[in-house]
Design a protein around this motif. Structure first.
Motif, PDB file in Angstrom:
ATOM      1  N   VAL A  25      -8.464   0.636   2.394  1.00 48.99           N
ATOM      2  CA  VAL A  25      -8.045   0.709   0.576  1.00 48.99           C
ATOM      3  C   VAL A  25      -8.420  -0.852   0.557  1.00 48.99           C
ATOM      4  N   GLU A  26      -6.964  -1.483   1.124  1.00 44.32           N
ATOM      5  CA  GLU A  26      -7.723  -3.140   0.822  1.00 44.32           C
ATOM      6  C   GLU A  26      -9.321  -3.279   0.448  1.00 44.32           C
ATOM      7  N   ARG A  27     -10.283  -2.947   1.173  1.00 44.25           N
ATOM      8  CA  ARG A  27     -11.627  -3.198   0.616  1.00 44.25           C
ATOM      9  C   ARG A  27     -11.912  -2.254  -0.491  1.00 44.25           C
ATOM     10  N   LEU A  28     -12.057  -0.872  -0.942  1.00 42.90           N
ATOM     11  CA  LEU A  28     -11.642  -0.265  -2.083  1.00 42.90           C
ATOM     12  C   LEU A  28     -11.405  -0.691  -3.048  1.00 42.90           C
ATOM     13  N   LEU A  29     -10.011  -1.380  -2.938  1.00 46.42           N
ATOM     14  CA  LEU A  29      -9.725  -1.904  -4.070  1.00 46.42           C
ATOM     15  C   LEU A  29     -10.106  -3.149  -4.416  1.00 46.42           C
ATOM     16  N   GLN A  56     -15.027  -3.159 -12.177  1.00 44.59           N
ATOM     17  CA  GLN A  56     -14.585  -3.056 -12.792  1.00 44.59           C
ATOM     18  C   GLN A  56     -15.457  -4.389 -14.021  1.00 44.59           C
ATOM     19  N   TYR A  90     -13.407  -2.295  -6.291  1.00 48.11           N
ATOM     20  CA  TYR A  90     -12.399  -1.072  -8.081  1.00 48.11           C
ATOM     21  C   TYR A  90     -12.891  -2.550  -8.704  1.00 48.11           C
ATOM     22  N   GLU A  91     -12.092  -3.247  -8.050  1.00 46.96           N
ATOM     23  CA  GLU A  91     -12.006  -4.707  -9.211  1.00 46.96           C
ATOM     24  C   GLU A  91     -13.461  -5.624  -9.201  1.00 46.96           C
ATOM     25  N   VAL A 121       1.050  -0.976   0.155  1.00 48.44           N
ATOM     26  CA  VAL A 121       0.298   0.028  -0.186  1.00 48.44           C
ATOM     27  C   VAL A 121       1.025   1.238  -0.024  1.00 48.44           C
ATOM     28  N   CYS A 156      -5.304   0.939   6.702  1.00 46.59           N
ATOM     29  CA  CYS A 156      -5.221  -0.136   5.045  1.00 46.59           C
ATOM     30  C   CYS A 156      -6.172  -1.094   4.598  1.00 46.59           C
TER      31      CYS A 156
END
Length: 113
Positions: free
Chosen positions: A38-42, A49, A45-46, A2, A35
């Protein structure tokens, strides 16, 4: 890994000499919370997508279906025009008569009374 806004990479569970150690548990807890967010947001996001890719595929399929239906409609209209031209002269003279007064050519419904 991160990356925080200050462009200092942080690897979870590993010591990074460029990042000063947190003097209190509160700061460490805040970093852990950030952290996790951010991991949840990633992950979100996936997911978005993937969903977007599926929706794009559906749009493409629907566009092809629409184009196919337009083509079939055009072919059907052309066949109807040929059939209308083959009608006897004492029948409907031409298609402009149909377009001028469509209500005169609609099928009649009988009154059941």
């Amino acid at each position: 890994m991160v990356v925080i806004a200050a462009s200092i990479p942080i690897e979870r569970g590993h010591y990074n000499p460029r990042v000063p150690t947190a003097p209190t548990t509160n700061a460490s807890s805040q970093i852990d919370q950030i952290c996790e967010k951010v991991e949840r947001l990633l992950l979100r996001y996936e997911e978005l997508q993937r969903t977007n890719g599926l929706l794009q595929a559906q749009i493409e399929t629907l566009g092809q279906d629409r184009d196919s239906l337009k083509s079939r409609l055009g072919a059907a209209r052309a066949r109807l025009d040929v059939l209308l031209e083959r009608l006897p002269a004492h029948g409907v003279a031409n298609t402009s008569d149909l377009e001028a007064a469509p209500e005169a050519h609609e099928p009649r419904t009988e009154d059941p009374s």
